[in-house]
Design a protein around this motif. Structure first.
Motif, PDB file in Angstrom:
ATOM      1  N   VAL A 262       0.796  -1.080  -0.014  1.00  0.00           N
ATOM      2  CA  VAL A 262       0.172   0.057  -0.074  1.00  0.00           C
ATOM      3  C   VAL A 262       0.934   1.339   0.034  1.00  0.00           C
ATOM      4  CG1 VAL A 262      -2.067  -1.111   1.221  1.00  0.00           C
ATOM      5  CG2 VAL A 262      -0.189   0.140   2.358  1.00  0.00           C
ATOM      6  N   GLY A 263       0.476   2.371  -0.425  1.00  0.00           N
ATOM      7  CA  GLY A 263       0.877   3.541  -0.377  1.00  0.00           C
ATOM      8  C   GLY A 263       0.007   4.352   0.518  1.00  0.00           C
ATOM      9  N   ASN A 264       0.455   5.723   0.717  1.00  0.00           N
ATOM     10  CA  ASN A 264      -0.467   6.765   1.371  1.00  0.00           C
ATOM     11  C   ASN A 264      -1.701   6.949   0.570  1.00  0.00           C
ATOM     12  OD1 ASN A 264       1.950   8.227  -0.006  1.00  0.00           O
ATOM     13  ND2 ASN A 264       0.253   9.835   0.166  1.00  0.00           N
ATOM     14  N   HIS A 265      -1.625   7.065  -0.741  1.00  0.00           N
ATOM     15  CA  HIS A 265      -3.000   7.275  -1.498  1.00  0.00           C
ATOM     16  C   HIS A 265      -3.924   6.168  -1.446  1.00  0.00           C
ATOM     17  CE1 HIS A 265      -2.228  11.319  -3.042  1.00  0.00           C
ATOM     18  NE2 HIS A 265      -0.835  10.980  -3.204  1.00  0.00           N
ATOM     19  N   GLU A 266      -3.573   5.026  -1.141  1.00  0.00           N
ATOM     20  CA  GLU A 266      -4.409   4.104  -1.000  1.00  0.00           C
ATOM     21  C   GLU A 266      -5.287   4.112   0.137  1.00  0.00           C
ATOM     22  OE1 GLU A 266      -2.251   1.792  -4.114  1.00  0.00           O
ATOM     23  OE2 GLU A 266      -1.497   2.996  -2.581  1.00  0.00           O
ATOM     24  N   PHE A 267      -5.085   5.149   0.954  1.00  0.00           N
ATOM     25  CA  PHE A 267      -6.025   5.487   2.168  1.00  0.00           C
ATOM     26  C   PHE A 267      -6.766   6.706   1.936  1.00  0.00           C
ATOM     27  CE2 PHE A 267      -2.948   2.781   3.857  1.00  0.00           C
ATOM     28  CZ  PHE A 267      -3.623   1.779   4.736  1.00  0.00           C
ATOM     29  N   ASP A 268      -6.633   7.314   0.545  1.00  0.00           N
ATOM     30  CA  ASP A 268      -7.445   8.609   0.460  1.00  0.00           C
ATOM     31  C   ASP A 268      -9.029   8.374   0.639  1.00  0.00           C
ATOM     32  OD1 ASP A 268      -5.217   9.994  -0.440  1.00  0.00           O
ATOM     33  OD2 ASP A 268      -5.434   9.661  -2.496  1.00  0.00           O
ATOM     34  N   GLU A 269      -9.374   7.486   0.122  1.00  0.00           N
ATOM     35  CA  GLU A 269     -10.586   7.194   0.441  1.00  0.00           C
ATOM     36  C   GLU A 269     -11.239   6.424   1.712  1.00  0.00           C
ATOM     37  OE1 GLU A 269     -13.522   6.915  -2.754  1.00  0.00           O
ATOM     38  OE2 GLU A 269     -11.980   7.132  -4.149  1.00  0.00           O
ATOM     39  N   GLY A 270     -10.053   5.977   2.512  1.00  0.00           N
ATOM     40  CA  GLY A 270     -10.213   5.300   3.715  1.00  0.00           C
ATOM     41  C   GLY A 270     -10.032   3.681   3.761  1.00  0.00           C
ATOM     42  N   ALA A 271      -9.869   3.123   4.940  1.00  0.00           N
ATOM     43  CA  ALA A 271      -9.278   1.719   4.960  1.00  0.00           C
ATOM     44  C   ALA A 271     -10.666   0.675   4.324  1.00  0.00           C
ATOM     45  CB  ALA A 271      -9.242   1.355   6.241  1.00  0.00           C
ATOM     46  N   ARG A 272     -11.951   1.130   4.532  1.00  0.00           N
ATOM     47  CA  ARG A 272     -13.020   0.384   3.932  1.00  0.00           C
ATOM     48  C   ARG A 272     -12.977   0.171   2.485  1.00  0.00           C
ATOM     49  NH1 ARG A 272     -17.345  -1.100   7.091  1.00  0.00           N
ATOM     50  NH2 ARG A 272     -18.701  -0.805   5.313  1.00  0.00           N
ATOM     51  N   GLU A 273     -12.749   1.412   1.701  1.00  0.00           N
ATOM     52  CA  GLU A 273     -12.833   1.577   0.459  1.00  0.00           C
ATOM     53  C   GLU A 273     -11.690   0.714   0.018  1.00  0.00           C
ATOM     54  OE1 GLU A 273     -13.380   2.559  -3.573  1.00  0.00           O
ATOM     55  OE2 GLU A 273     -14.529   2.070  -1.911  1.00  0.00           O
ATOM     56  N   LEU A 274     -10.457   0.765   0.495  1.00  0.00           N
ATOM     57  CA  LEU A 274      -9.273   0.136   0.294  1.00  0.00           C
ATOM     58  C   LEU A 274      -9.602  -1.661   0.318  1.00  0.00           C
ATOM     59  CD1 LEU A 274      -6.319  -0.563  -0.389  1.00  0.00           C
ATOM     60  CD2 LEU A 274      -5.544  -0.308   2.085  1.00  0.00           C
ATOM     61  N   ALA A 275     -10.377  -1.778   1.148  1.00  0.00           N
ATOM     62  CA  ALA A 275     -10.609  -3.411   1.317  1.00  0.00           C
ATOM     63  C   ALA A 275     -11.621  -3.617   0.160  1.00  0.00           C
ATOM     64  CB  ALA A 275     -11.592  -3.440   2.577  1.00  0.00           C
ATOM     65  N   ARG A 276     -12.603  -2.570  -0.314  1.00  0.00           N
ATOM     66  CA  ARG A 276     -13.193  -3.179  -1.449  1.00  0.00           C
ATOM     67  C   ARG A 276     -12.445  -3.214  -2.632  1.00  0.00           C
ATOM     68  NH1 ARG A 276     -16.222  -0.649  -5.681  1.00  0.00           N
ATOM     69  NH2 ARG A 276     -15.091   1.264  -5.567  1.00  0.00           N
ATOM     70  N   LEU A 277     -11.615  -2.463  -2.767  1.00  0.00           N
ATOM     71  CA  LEU A 277     -10.793  -2.475  -4.125  1.00  0.00           C
ATOM     72  C   LEU A 277      -9.730  -3.970  -4.096  1.00  0.00           C
ATOM     73  CD1 LEU A 277      -8.903   1.124  -4.443  1.00  0.00           C
ATOM     74  CD2 LEU A 277     -10.933   0.089  -5.623  1.00  0.00           C
ATOM     75  N   GLN A 278      -9.668  -4.514  -2.694  1.00  0.00           N
ATOM     76  CA  GLN A 278      -9.128  -5.574  -2.590  1.00  0.00           C
ATOM     77  C   GLN A 278      -9.923  -6.775  -2.873  1.00  0.00           C
ATOM     78  OE1 GLN A 278      -5.421  -7.144  -1.387  1.00  0.00           O
ATOM     79  NE2 GLN A 278      -6.416  -7.994  -2.936  1.00  0.00           N
ATOM     80  N   ASN A 279     -11.223  -6.488  -2.305  1.00  0.00           N
ATOM     81  CA  ASN A 279     -11.875  -7.928  -2.385  1.00  0.00           C
ATOM     82  C   ASN A 279     -13.134  -7.896  -3.248  1.00  0.00           C
ATOM     83  OD1 ASN A 279     -11.149  -9.321   0.094  1.00  0.00           O
ATOM     84  ND2 ASN A 279     -11.299  -7.426   1.055  1.00  0.00           N
ATOM     85  N   GLY A 280     -13.465  -6.759  -3.675  1.00  0.00           N
ATOM     86  CA  GLY A 280     -14.428  -6.544  -4.808  1.00  0.00           C
ATOM     87  C   GLY A 280     -15.862  -5.931  -4.107  1.00  0.00           C
ATOM     88  N   GLY A 281     -16.700  -6.121  -5.101  1.00  0.00           N
ATOM     89  CA  GLY A 281     -17.977  -5.421  -4.391  1.00  0.00           C
ATOM     90  C   GLY A 281     -18.269  -3.945  -5.157  1.00  0.00           C
ATOM     91  N   CYS A 282     -19.524  -3.545  -5.427  1.00  0.00           N
ATOM     92  CA  CYS A 282     -19.680  -2.258  -5.954  1.00  0.00           C
ATOM     93  C   CYS A 282     -19.694  -1.289  -4.986  1.00  0.00           C
ATOM     94  CB  CYS A 282     -20.974  -2.286  -6.815  1.00  0.00           C
ATOM     95  SG  CYS A 282     -21.072  -3.323  -7.985  1.00  0.00           S
ATOM     96  N   HIS A 283     -19.384  -0.004  -5.192  1.00  0.00           N
ATOM     97  CA  HIS A 283     -19.321   1.103  -4.339  1.00  0.00           C
ATOM     98  C   HIS A 283     -20.724   1.385  -3.536  1.00  0.00           C
ATOM     99  CE1 HIS A 283     -18.574   5.327  -3.211  1.00  0.00           C
ATOM    100  NE2 HIS A 283     -17.258   5.023  -3.160  1.00  0.00           N
ATOM    101  N   PRO A 284     -20.337   1.733  -2.361  1.00  0.00           N
ATOM    102  CA  PRO A 284     -21.432   1.867  -1.474  1.00  0.00           C
ATOM    103  C   PRO A 284     -22.415   2.856  -1.592  1.00  0.00           C
ATOM    104  CG  PRO A 284     -19.400   2.341  -0.249  1.00  0.00           C
ATOM    105  CD  PRO A 284     -18.899   1.659  -1.635  1.00  0.00           C
ATOM    106  N   VAL A 285     -21.749   4.107  -2.490  1.00  0.00           N
ATOM    107  CA  VAL A 285     -22.457   4.953  -2.555  1.00  0.00           C
ATOM    108  C   VAL A 285     -22.984   5.006  -4.139  1.00  0.00           C
ATOM    109  CG1 VAL A 285     -22.915   7.614  -2.661  1.00  0.00           C
ATOM    110  CG2 VAL A 285     -21.768   6.500  -0.519  1.00  0.00           C
ATOM    111  N   ASP A 286     -22.002   4.901  -4.881  1.00  0.00           N
ATOM    112  CA  ASP A 286     -22.447   4.963  -6.158  1.00  0.00           C
ATOM    113  C   ASP A 286     -22.674   3.914  -6.938  1.00  0.00           C
ATOM    114  OD1 ASP A 286     -21.514   7.654  -6.270  1.00  0.00           O
ATOM    115  OD2 ASP A 286     -19.441   7.567  -6.887  1.00  0.00           O
TER     116      ASP A 286
END
Length: 608
Positions: free
Chosen positions: A148-172
């Motif tokens: 990970v880099g610092n920018h992987e946390f721009d949208e928070g840990a939960r969003e990083l987990a989604r990029l790793q594990n998959g699933g559609c965006h919780p808002v969009d």
């Protein structure tokens, strides 16, 4: 177990945990889950010699640049044998894929790794879709592992987990549909993200897996992934709430021992922290006159203290290019590399693996950076990917928002940048009305300016049109703006913090709005570089006891980038986003017949 199998396993675990808290994320991804890996699409034949050459292809700081970066952001400098230099247009996922695939040919053992910031601060093609296009592109590139880099946390840990594990965006939600019209679920990364030094404050467990072991035909190489300890100073506090970022050296050394106990003696650290070579040329020899003599910065101290058990360090963060050898604590030379940024370079390192000792023969390690030139055929699958996402983005991205008469550059090596002046002026104008905050000046952090504006983009007619997509690329974070009270003394302290404390080694010079001026004396050191009696607003000296209304984004208002004094503000009023203010400024000050000229510099006087 294949990388895809690991991905499925993570999804099952994530679903069972519910992903409700950071602690749940940690529980969903146990340390060492990626204890066996397989390279992608390589020859599975067995070699019989004692040693075998393993190719390590690496890059860093892609930042979602799937299309070729424009202007100076898309060029690298080459030093010729006679000492002259030339620039080369470089980068673009279509070309990076071609170069990597060509480089792998003939190499039975080949690994592709990265050192963080694959996403975040991305151009609109990726950023508009929360970087799903970039993860999809990295899957096609057959990336095996990244830190990970610092920018992987721009949208928070939960969003990083989604990029790793998959699933559609919780808002969009889901961006694409299947042939039957049902939503197409984002599948996530086929490669593991490693975050050995990012732990849950309460449990102490790593947020993501700390290490990954690549294996083929008995050849085993371990990868430890860490980001810079100072990540909390350069990302939004809300996104990393409940997380702790540990010391890079201590963490790497800890997991080197873990891997050693598991019988893995060949180890590579993927570290999102870097250095600064003495030359900006990608082919500069930073081992001249001796090993590591031509490079400075945080990576030098780290490399000199990371355990000799680690055989190579792939680094990033500083967006610089180098392939150096820095002595380890035992005095033995060790390869340390970085491939600039935005996919303009890749590093090809040969690791000679000894089957008997199961370790890397350090004296045989060779490494070099290679340019991702644009004179090769485009990878058809990447073109299709880019075209698909561009079609989804087009209605928004292609909308004109303004007009410019010439390039508005963002030269990272200069204290004052035309693009920075433009942004600061737009922020001041947007926050100056009494009902919008009553700002008297604006401050903009340089790291938030991700690109300049090009009057004539490659292949265009050069009409100076600025599209929403181009404006988004300049300011992709969509930070909310604030107007706050600061005393004159606090303003002067903020200027001093640009060049002192955590910013002393690598100054972060704030971009300032028109009318705010001061002198930066580079012949001095630390806070003394700011000539305090030169700090003026509209020609009047700043009064330390007087209160001023200052416009800045919420990142700066939270003390980001080492500007702790800015957290001491009072009477905060939150306004529109920085991107909204920029597009509004274009609307007010440009038209097809009267394009906006690049702002003049001269707000910061530099003494050298």
């Amino acid at each position: 177990m294949s990388a895809t199998s690991h991905q499925r396993r993570r999804r099952v675990l994530a679903a069972a945990a519910g992903l409700t808290t950071v602690g749940a994320l940690v529980a969903a991804m146990p340390a060492g889950a990626h204890d066996r890996g397989q390279g992608h699409g390589h020859d599975h034949g067995y070699g019989y010699g004692r040693t075998v050459d393993v190719q390590l292809l690496s890059f860093n700081d892609l930042h979602g640049n799937l299309q070729p970066p424009a202007g100076s952001a898309g060029r690298v400098t080459h030093t010729n044998e006679d000492g002259t230099t030339r620039t080369i247009d470089a980068g673009g996922a279509e070309y990076l894929a071609t170069h990597l695939r060509e480089a792998r040919k003939g190499n039975r053992y080949s690994i592709t790794a990265a050192a963080g910031d694959m996403v975040g601060a991305s151009p609109m093609l990726s950023g508009l879709f929360h970087d799903e296009p970039t993860i999809e592109a990295l899957n096609k590139l057959k990336l095996d592992v990244t830190s990970v880099g610092n920018h992987e946390f721009d949208e928070g840990a939960r969003e990083l987990a989604r990029l790793q594990n998959g699933g559609c965006h919780p808002v969009d939600g889901c961006y694409e549909k299947k042939a039957n019209g049902k939503p197409k679920t984002f599948r996530g990364a086929d490669f593991p993200y490693l975050a050995a030094n990012v732990t849950d404050e309460k449990s102490g467990r790593p947020l993501l897996d700390p290490y990954f072991v690549w294996e083929k035909n008995g050849v085993r190489i371990g990868f430890i992934g860490v980001t810079l300890e100072g990540t909390p100073n350069i990302v939004s506090a809300e996104g990393i709430k409940g997380l702790k970022f540990g010391d890079e050296i201590e963490t790497i050394n800890k997991y080197a021992k873990v891997l050693e106990r598991k019988g893995v003696k060949s180890i590579v650290a993927l570290l999102h922290e870097g250095g600064a070579p003495a030359s900006g040329s990608y082919n500069y020899d930073c081992d001249s006159p001796g090993p590591g003599d031509g490079i400075s910065g945080p990576i030098v101290d780290i490399a000199k203290n990371v355990s000799p058990q680690v055989d190579a360090l792939v680094t990033g963060h500083t967006h610089q290019a180098y392939a150096c050898t820095i002595p380890d604590p035992s005095g033995k030379p060790r390869t340390v590399t970085s491939a600039a940024s935005f996919g303009k370079l890749y590093t090809d390192t040969t690791l000679t693996y000894d089957r008997r000792t199961r370790d890397i023969v350090r004296t045989s390690v060779a490494s070099a950076n290679h340019v991702v030139t644009r004179d090769v055929p485009k990878a058809a699958d990447m073109t299709q990917l880019i075209d698909r996402w561009n079609a989804l983005a087009a209605p928004i991205a292609n909308r004109p928002v303004g007009y410019i008469s010439a390039d508005i550059e963002n030269p990272a090596d200069l204290p004052e940048r035309p693009a920075g002046n433009l942004i600061a002026d737009a922020q001041l104008e947007g926050m100056a009305p009494a009902d919008k905050g009553g700002a008297q000046l604006a401050l903009m952090n340089p790291g938030g300016i991700r690109a300049g504006l090009v009057h004539k983009a490659s292949g265009s007619e050069g009409d100076g049109v600025v599209t929403y997509g181009e404006a988004f690329t300049v300011q992709p974070f969509t930070n909310m703006m604030t107007a706050v009270d600061l005393t004159g003394a606090q303003l002067i302290t903020a200027l001093q913090q640009q060049v002192s404390g955590s910013n002393q080694a690598a100054p972060k010079i704030l971009q300032v709005s028109e009318g705010f001026t001061y002198t930066l004396d580079m012949t001095k050191t630390g806070a003394d570089r700011i000539v305090t009696d030169s700090v003026r607003l509209n020609g009047e000296p700043i009064d330390p006891a007087k209160t001023y209304r200052v416009a800045m984004n919420e990142f700066l208002a939270g003390g980001g980038d080492g500007f702790a004094v800015l957290k001491e503000h009072k009477n905060k009023l939150v306004g529109a986003s920085d991107l909204d203010l920029l597009t509004a400024y274009f609307a007010a000050h440009s038209s097809p017949g009267a394009p906006l000229a690049p702002p003049a510099t001269g707000r910061i006087t530099v003494v050298r």
